[in-house]
Motif scaffolding. Sequence first.
Motif, PDB file in Angstrom:
ATOM      1  N   TYR A  29       0.810   4.074  -2.765  1.00  0.00           N
ATOM      2  CA  TYR A  29       0.472   5.462  -2.421  1.00  0.00           C
ATOM      3  C   TYR A  29       1.558   6.417  -2.929  1.00  0.00           C
ATOM      4  CZ  TYR A  29      -1.850   9.203   0.062  1.00  0.00           C
ATOM      5  OH  TYR A  29      -2.539  10.350   0.347  1.00  0.00           O
ATOM      6  N   ARG A  30       2.807   5.999  -2.791  1.00  0.00           N
ATOM      7  CA  ARG A  30       3.904   6.858  -3.264  1.00  0.00           C
ATOM      8  C   ARG A  30       3.785   7.087  -4.778  1.00  0.00           C
ATOM      9  NH1 ARG A  30       6.790   9.518   0.799  1.00  0.00           N
ATOM     10  NH2 ARG A  30       7.715   8.024   2.249  1.00  0.00           N
TER      11      ARG A  30
ATOM     12  N   PRO B 126       2.471   8.573   2.446  1.00  0.00           N
ATOM     13  CA  PRO B 126       1.299   7.736   2.751  1.00  0.00           C
ATOM     14  C   PRO B 126       0.753   8.031   4.150  1.00  0.00           C
ATOM     15  CG  PRO B 126       3.208   6.401   2.132  1.00  0.00           C
ATOM     16  CD  PRO B 126       3.708   7.793   2.377  1.00  0.00           C
TER      17      PRO B 126
ATOM     18  N   TYR C  73       0.841  -1.208   0.000  1.00  0.00           N
ATOM     19  CA  TYR C  73       0.000   0.000   0.000  1.00  0.00           C
ATOM     20  C   TYR C  73       0.874   1.255   0.000  1.00  0.00           C
ATOM     21  CZ  TYR C  73      -3.326   3.530   1.630  1.00  0.00           C
ATOM     22  OH  TYR C  73      -4.092   4.657   1.742  1.00  0.00           O
ATOM     23  N   ARG C  74       1.896   1.203   0.798  1.00  0.00           N
ATOM     24  CA  ARG C  74       2.794   2.348   0.931  1.00  0.00           C
ATOM     25  C   ARG C  74       3.402   2.712  -0.431  1.00  0.00           C
ATOM     26  NH1 ARG C  74       5.392   4.788   5.174  1.00  0.00           N
ATOM     27  NH2 ARG C  74       7.373   5.652   4.507  1.00  0.00           N
TER      28      ARG C  74
ATOM     29  N   ALA D  30      -4.534   4.384  -4.465  1.00  0.00           N
ATOM     30  CA  ALA D  30      -3.638   3.469  -3.734  1.00  0.00           C
ATOM     31  C   ALA D  30      -4.412   2.249  -3.256  1.00  0.00           C
ATOM     32  CB  ALA D  30      -2.994   4.202  -2.561  1.00  0.00           C
TER      33      ALA D  30
END
Lengths: 180, 238
Positions: free
Chosen positions: A34-35, B31, A30-31, A43
């Motif tokens: 998202y980036r 995030p 996920y991280r 994301a």
Amino acid sequence: MNDDALIDRVLAGDPAAQRALYDAHVDRVYRLAYRFAGDADLARDFTQDTFIKAFASLGAFKRQSSLSTWLHSIGVSVALNGLRSVRRLRERETTAVDEATIGAVRVGSEPDLKERLARAIDALPEGYRTVFVMHDVEGYTHEEIGVVLGIESGTSKAQLSRARAKLRTALADFAGEWIA
Amino acid sequence: MNDHGNRENDDVAEEKWTETLRDLARDYNQPPMIVPREAMWAAIVAGQRRGRPRILQISRRFAPLAAAAGIVLAVGIGIGRVTVSRSARTPSATNTAANSANSANSATPTAVPEAYAIATTQQLLEVQALLTAFDANNRQATGSAAGAKADAKADAHLALWARDLLSNTRLLLDSPAGADPHRRQLLEDLELVLVQIAALSPDAAASDRAAIAHTLDDAQVLPRIKAAIPTNQNQVGL
């Protein structure tokens, strides 16, 4: 439980094992999504699709790389393909919007350094941006990036170097402040 | 200062620049602290139950595009209204029969105004053409290696076409045309398939096309479209 045992249980149809695999890897997937996306909804979409694709094709996983690397390969591919679709839609959307409105949004007070940097990273060619985000932002090694993207680690190093050079050029007017 | 000293200074400056760049870049697309684990897990489980990959809902986020397409649809509905009023002034035998049937239907709460019925039929015909083209392209791609290569351009064309139709489908869903439960179900299934086709990239994997073909078969989309298009299109003023 090691990756092999977990994979075997997932393939045997154990839903608890599926959830355990998800829990073990979702944060990092996920991280990274998202980036790349810079947007919570995208994301989420990318992460969900990554795991659905991974569970559907787990039987074909050869176990020559780590499960984490394999999952990240799927995640990066899903995110990049998704972003290409978004970019095409946005391009079409932009042509439908009054040009004057765009000008009004863009012309404003001088953005601060971080905003300028973010815009410059967004504008990098896809390959450079991908490597830059993975290495300089998320801390992946060139070896990891090479395996995930299917490129040589030397190529990853070269792309990172070009990405940094482009960012330096894009932010030349700030460069004095940076290294002062 | 000699060359060696200059080079050392350059190296130090380069190192400092890289360090600063990395520090600043850590805030790039930062995030959130909390990962929406449960919500994503629920969507993954639902996607697996459907037996097909979850569809990216990217296009839903582009309302301005839908608004532009709305103009097209509004023109279509306008044409429908003109056609309806003309046919009302000069009733043919077929229209009279159709109008009688419509009058009977209009007593039901889900009757669709005729202008929207015309727009829906136009939309169904367009989607049918797109899906037929997709089906032919998919068969060609799976038939030969050369076909698979030739198919990249066609995929891009189909994706663009699907996006146009997607906007109209969503507008119809939000219009009185979406009030009828059967029609609504069909439009929702079309939306799903169109989103999948719209997301096709020129280098789409065979598995992406296979997933769409699976959705088409699974939901019996083409036969349902055929069934929903009036045999005699005069019934909707076309």
